[in-house]
Design an enzyme around this catalytic site. Structure first.
Site, PDB file in Angstrom:
ATOM      1  N   ASP A  85      73.425  62.322   6.809  1.00 20.38           N
ATOM      2  CA  ASP A  85      72.237  61.875   7.543  1.00 20.38           C
ATOM      3  C   ASP A  85      71.646  63.121   8.199  1.00 20.38           C
ATOM      4  O   ASP A  85      72.121  63.565   9.252  1.00 20.38           O
ATOM      5  CB  ASP A  85      72.651  60.828   8.591  1.00 20.38           C
ATOM      6  CG  ASP A  85      71.500  60.397   9.494  1.00 20.38           C
ATOM      7  OD1 ASP A  85      70.334  60.653   9.129  1.00 20.38           O
ATOM      8  OD2 ASP A  85      71.780  59.805  10.555  1.00 20.38           O
TER       9      ASP A  85
ATOM     10  N   ASN B  63      72.244  73.637  11.294  1.00 23.89           N
ATOM     11  CA  ASN B  63      71.525  73.431  10.035  1.00 23.89           C
ATOM     12  C   ASN B  63      72.491  73.798   8.906  1.00 23.89           C
ATOM     13  O   ASN B  63      72.918  74.950   8.817  1.00 23.89           O
ATOM     14  CB  ASN B  63      70.294  74.344  10.013  1.00 23.89           C
ATOM     15  CG  ASN B  63      69.467  74.157   8.766  1.00 23.89           C
ATOM     16  OD1 ASN B  63      69.852  73.423   7.849  1.00 23.89           O
ATOM     17  ND2 ASN B  63      68.327  74.829   8.714  1.00 23.89           N
TER      18      ASN B  63
ATOM     19  N   ASP C 281      56.341  58.587   7.864  1.00 21.50           N
ATOM     20  CA  ASP C 281      55.047  57.960   8.176  1.00 21.50           C
ATOM     21  C   ASP C 281      53.931  59.008   8.094  1.00 21.50           C
ATOM     22  O   ASP C 281      52.819  58.763   8.545  1.00 21.50           O
ATOM     23  CB  ASP C 281      55.090  57.302   9.563  1.00 21.50           C
ATOM     24  CG  ASP C 281      55.529  58.274  10.654  1.00 21.50           C
ATOM     25  OD1 ASP C 281      55.966  59.399  10.324  1.00 21.50           O
ATOM     26  OD2 ASP C 281      55.429  57.910  11.837  1.00 21.50           O
TER      27      ASP C 281
ATOM     28  N   GLU D  25      72.343  67.631  13.119  1.00 24.07           N
ATOM     29  CA  GLU D  25      71.242  67.623  14.075  1.00 24.07           C
ATOM     30  C   GLU D  25      71.154  68.996  14.742  1.00 24.07           C
ATOM     31  O   GLU D  25      72.173  69.581  15.088  1.00 24.07           O
ATOM     32  CB  GLU D  25      71.482  66.496  15.110  1.00 24.07           C
ATOM     33  CG  GLU D  25      70.496  66.417  16.240  1.00 24.07           C
ATOM     34  CD  GLU D  25      69.042  66.416  15.789  1.00 24.07           C
ATOM     35  OE1 GLU D  25      68.628  65.551  14.994  1.00 24.07           O
ATOM     36  OE2 GLU D  25      68.294  67.314  16.240  1.00 24.07           O
TER      37      GLU D  25
ATOM     38  N   LYS E   7      52.020  72.970   9.915  1.00 23.20           N
ATOM     39  CA  LYS E   7      51.410  74.259   9.545  1.00 23.20           C
ATOM     40  C   LYS E   7      52.079  74.821   8.291  1.00 23.20           C
ATOM     41  O   LYS E   7      53.307  74.821   8.196  1.00 23.20           O
ATOM     42  CB  LYS E   7      51.576  75.267  10.683  1.00 23.20           C
ATOM     43  CG  LYS E   7      50.758  74.940  11.901  1.00 23.20           C
ATOM     44  CD  LYS E   7      50.968  76.017  12.944  1.00 23.20           C
ATOM     45  CE  LYS E   7      50.248  75.613  14.217  1.00 23.20           C
ATOM     46  NZ  LYS E   7      50.736  76.325  15.386  1.00 23.20           N
TER      47      LYS E   7
ATOM     48  N   ASP F 250      61.085  65.989  10.589  1.00 25.37           N
ATOM     49  CA  ASP F 250      59.975  66.664  11.278  1.00 25.37           C
ATOM     50  C   ASP F 250      58.977  67.150  10.234  1.00 25.37           C
ATOM     51  O   ASP F 250      59.369  67.768   9.245  1.00 25.37           O
ATOM     52  CB  ASP F 250      60.504  67.862  12.073  1.00 25.37           C
ATOM     53  CG  ASP F 250      61.343  67.428  13.270  1.00 25.37           C
ATOM     54  OD1 ASP F 250      61.153  66.298  13.743  1.00 25.37           O
ATOM     55  OD2 ASP F 250      62.183  68.234  13.722  1.00 25.37           O
TER      56      ASP F 250
HETATM   57  C1  LIG Z   1      61.573  62.870  13.867  1.00 26.85           C
HETATM   58  S1  LIG Z   1      63.299  62.979  14.104  1.00 26.85           S
HETATM   59  C2  LIG Z   1      63.880  61.603  13.156  1.00 26.85           C
HETATM   60  C3  LIG Z   1      65.195  61.125  13.622  1.00 26.85           C
HETATM   61  C4  LIG Z   1      65.878  60.001  12.857  1.00 26.85           C
HETATM   62  N1  LIG Z   1      66.253  60.396  11.518  1.00 26.85           N
HETATM   63  C5  LIG Z   1      65.078  58.718  12.816  1.00 26.85           C
HETATM   64  O1  LIG Z   1      64.650  58.325  11.723  1.00 26.85           O
HETATM   65  O2  LIG Z   1      64.873  58.128  13.877  1.00 26.85           O
HETATM   66  C6  LIG Z   1      63.805  64.371  13.109  1.00 26.85           C
HETATM   67  C7  LIG Z   1      65.137  64.970  13.581  1.00 26.85           C
HETATM   68  O3  LIG Z   1      65.582  65.953  12.668  1.00 26.85           O
HETATM   69  C8  LIG Z   1      66.137  67.055  13.395  1.00 26.85           C
HETATM   70  N2  LIG Z   1      66.114  68.199  12.469  1.00 26.85           N
HETATM   71  C9  LIG Z   1      65.051  68.918  12.070  1.00 26.85           C
HETATM   72  N3  LIG Z   1      65.405  69.851  11.157  1.00 26.85           N
HETATM   73  C10 LIG Z   1      66.742  69.696  10.956  1.00 26.85           C
HETATM   74  C11 LIG Z   1      67.696  70.346  10.124  1.00 26.85           C
HETATM   75  N4  LIG Z   1      67.364  71.354   9.302  1.00 26.85           N
HETATM   76  N5  LIG Z   1      68.978  69.923  10.178  1.00 26.85           N
HETATM   77  C12 LIG Z   1      69.332  68.922  10.997  1.00 26.85           C
HETATM   78  N6  LIG Z   1      68.474  68.266  11.820  1.00 26.85           N
HETATM   79  C13 LIG Z   1      67.203  68.644  11.785  1.00 26.85           C
HETATM   80  C14 LIG Z   1      65.262  67.134  14.616  1.00 26.85           C
HETATM   81  O4  LIG Z   1      65.863  67.819  15.694  1.00 26.85           O
HETATM   82  C15 LIG Z   1      65.040  65.645  14.929  1.00 26.85           C
HETATM   83  O5  LIG Z   1      66.039  65.135  15.781  1.00 26.85           O
END
Ligand SMILES: C[S@@+](CC[C@H](N)C(=O)[O-])C[C@H]1O[C@@H](n2cnc3c(N)ncnc32)[C@H](O)[C@@H]1O
Length: 199
Positions: free
Chosen positions: A37, A89, A148, A62, A116, A112
């Site tokens: 996940d 990561n 979305d 995360e 950009k 995320d």
């Molecule tokens: C918009 S949130 C969505 C969270 C969750 N998956 C949900 O659907 O509610 C995106 C999450 O991905 C994390 N994130 C971004 N890039 C990541 C990476 N390369 N590895 C792990 N987490 C990452 C961010 O810190 C954030 O908590």
């Protein structure tokens, strides 16, 4: 005490000390089917998945440390022996973070968008990630992505199609709902659900 959590964290910074756990200390059955996940955030999907799928292990990943600490506490409180989460990561090191050497499902839920162009390299479902994950995925293992953001969905679909190792399948209901999916449903915000099978 409540802790401030950044809205966004650069996933490409260094994460010193990022090492896989000793799998037998975090999973009761390390040989079970294995799901990732990526971007586990506050853990609703991870915890729901672990409860609904006792024959699977799930690893959340995360890049915001306070969230990881909270989710780890919740995993321990709930006594879940099939869920774990790591801070950092793991792109480029997927094999190290795969207890069986094989991935059965990858969930990338509402990643995320990094709008950009110069930040696209921070996006999760990149061509490099697909090449790495695809090499570890069993035939018919799934990549499931939701978003979305229509431009991001198009980018993810384009990468999945271009890779050549994945075929689009009809999306199946997920075993649990993420916080962001729940938000979209509550606010009637439309979102896409992509599901691809490793060929
Ligand atoms: C918009 S949130 C969505 C969270 C969750 N998956 C949900 O659907 O509610 C995106 C999450 O991905 C994390 N994130 C971004 N890039 C990541 C990476 N390369 N590895 C792990 N987490 C990452 C961010 O810190 C954030 O908590």
């Amino acid at each position: 005490m409540s802790q401030r959590v950044r809205t966004h964290a650069n996933p490409l910074r260094r994460f010193p000390g990022l090492e896989p756990p000793a799998w037998a200390t975090v999973y009761a059955e390390p040989g079970h089917r294995f799901a990732l996940d990526l971007g586990a955030s506050t853990g609703e999907f991870l915890l729901g998945f672990a409860r609904a799928m006792p024959d699977w292990n799930i690893l959340g990943v995360e890049v915001r440390r306070p969230l990881v600490e909270r989710v780890l506490d919740e995993i321990h409180e709930a006594n879940l022996a099939n869920a774990h989460v790591v801070y950092g990561n793991i792109a480029g090191r997927l094999a190290d973070f795969t207890p069986t050497g094989r991935i059965d499902a990858v969930y990338i839920l509402f990643p995320d968008p990094w709008f950009k162009k110069k930040h696209h390299k921070r996006r999760l479902l990149s061509p490099a990630f697909l090449a790495e994950a695809g090499a570890l995925m069993r035939p018919d293992a799934r990549i499931i992505a939701m978003s979305d953001q229509t431009e991001l969905t198009a980018w993810m679909r384009e990468n999945l199609e271009a890779d050549g190792h994945f075929a689009a399948v009809t999306p199946t209901p997920l075993p649990a709902i993420s916080a962001w999916e729940e938000h979209c449903r509550r606010t009637q915000r439309t979102y896409d659900h992509l599901e691809y099978a490793r060929i």
